[in-house]
Design a protein around this motif. Sequence first.
Motif, short mmCIF file in Angstrom:
data_model
loop_
_atom_site.label_atom_id
_atom_site.label_comp_id
_atom_site.label_asym_id
_atom_site.label_seq_id
_atom_site.Cartn_x
_atom_site.Cartn_y
_atom_site.Cartn_z
N MET A 1 0.67 -1.20 -0.14
CA MET A 1 -0.10 -0.21 -0.14
C MET A 1 0.86 1.25 0.03
SD MET A 1 -3.42 0.86 2.54
CE MET A 1 -2.16 1.04 3.85
N LYS A 2 1.92 1.25 0.93
CA LYS A 2 2.79 2.53 0.81
C LYS A 2 3.69 2.56 -0.42
CE LYS A 2 3.58 2.61 5.82
NZ LYS A 2 4.40 2.54 7.01
N LYS A 3 3.99 1.59 -1.28
CA LYS A 3 4.73 1.53 -2.39
C LYS A 3 3.75 2.24 -3.30
CE LYS A 3 7.16 -1.15 -5.59
NZ LYS A 3 7.71 -2.49 -5.94
N SER B 1 -9.76 2.38 -0.44
CA SER B 1 -9.27 2.38 0.81
C SER B 1 -7.83 2.90 0.87
CB SER B 1 -9.16 0.96 0.97
OG SER B 1 -8.20 0.20 0.16
N GLU B 2 -7.13 3.13 -0.15
CA GLU B 2 -5.88 3.80 0.06
C GLU B 2 -5.66 5.18 -0.47
OE1 GLU B 2 -3.31 1.46 -2.67
OE2 GLU B 2 -3.73 -0.42 -1.65
N ARG B 3 -6.64 5.82 -0.85
CA ARG B 3 -6.85 7.28 -1.39
C ARG B 3 -6.50 8.23 -0.25
NH1 ARG B 3 -12.17 6.61 -5.34
NH2 ARG B 3 -11.04 5.49 -6.79
N GLU B 4 -6.77 8.13 1.05
CA GLU B 4 -6.83 9.31 1.87
C GLU B 4 -5.38 9.18 2.06
OE1 GLU B 4 -8.09 10.13 6.60
OE2 GLU B 4 -9.45 9.19 5.15
N GLN B 5 -4.52 8.10 2.36
CA GLN B 5 -3.15 8.02 2.58
C GLN B 5 -2.42 8.54 1.50
OE1 GLN B 5 -1.54 4.13 3.18
NE2 GLN B 5 0.52 4.81 3.89
N VAL B 6 -2.65 8.01 0.23
CA VAL B 6 -2.23 8.88 -1.03
C VAL B 6 -2.33 10.39 -0.95
CG1 VAL B 6 -1.88 8.89 -3.49
CG2 VAL B 6 -2.32 6.68 -2.19
N MET C 1 -7.36 16.38 -3.86
CA MET C 1 -6.81 15.23 -3.90
C MET C 1 -7.78 14.14 -3.83
SD MET C 1 -3.95 15.91 -5.58
CE MET C 1 -3.85 14.34 -5.89
N MET C 2 -8.54 14.04 -3.12
CA MET C 2 -9.60 12.90 -3.14
C MET C 2 -10.39 13.00 -4.24
SD MET C 2 -9.01 11.23 -0.40
CE MET C 2 -10.33 10.31 -0.13
N LYS C 3 -10.89 13.85 -4.84
CA LYS C 3 -11.48 13.86 -6.01
C LYS C 3 -10.49 13.55 -7.17
CE LYS C 3 -14.68 16.50 -9.08
NZ LYS C 3 -15.24 18.04 -9.23
#
Length: 120
Positions: A1-3, A52-57, A40-42
């Motif tokens: 996920m971090k990658k 599930s990864e969008r917030e972190q990205v 950025m979420m949009k």
Amino acid sequence: MKKRALTLATIFALSLCGCSNDSPEKAVEGFYKASQEHDMMKALSYTNVDESEREQVAEIVNTMGIDIIDYEILSTVIDEGDTTATVELTLRATSAQAPDTIESTPQIPCLKTQSGWKVL
């Protein structure tokens, strides 16, 4: 996920890289317009990043302090199988690390999915 998050953040930085899109240009346009508005979420909804990864990205990309001044789509090449495409654009942006305007002509890869075209 971090990658994956780091990969998207890197693509976004180097290009200084749910919505249904019926063309690769609309996916790229949606991504950069939302990015220009600092949403950025949009913007990530135009990518194939899992919800599930969008917030972190988004957090990673937001820390880069990138401000898109303007962009213009120049051309699109869709492969013979109509499943991948490359959209070339001109982009002018600044960032916290580089306050001078940076101009580039990134080639943005796109993928056709069941829900439309997505920025990779």
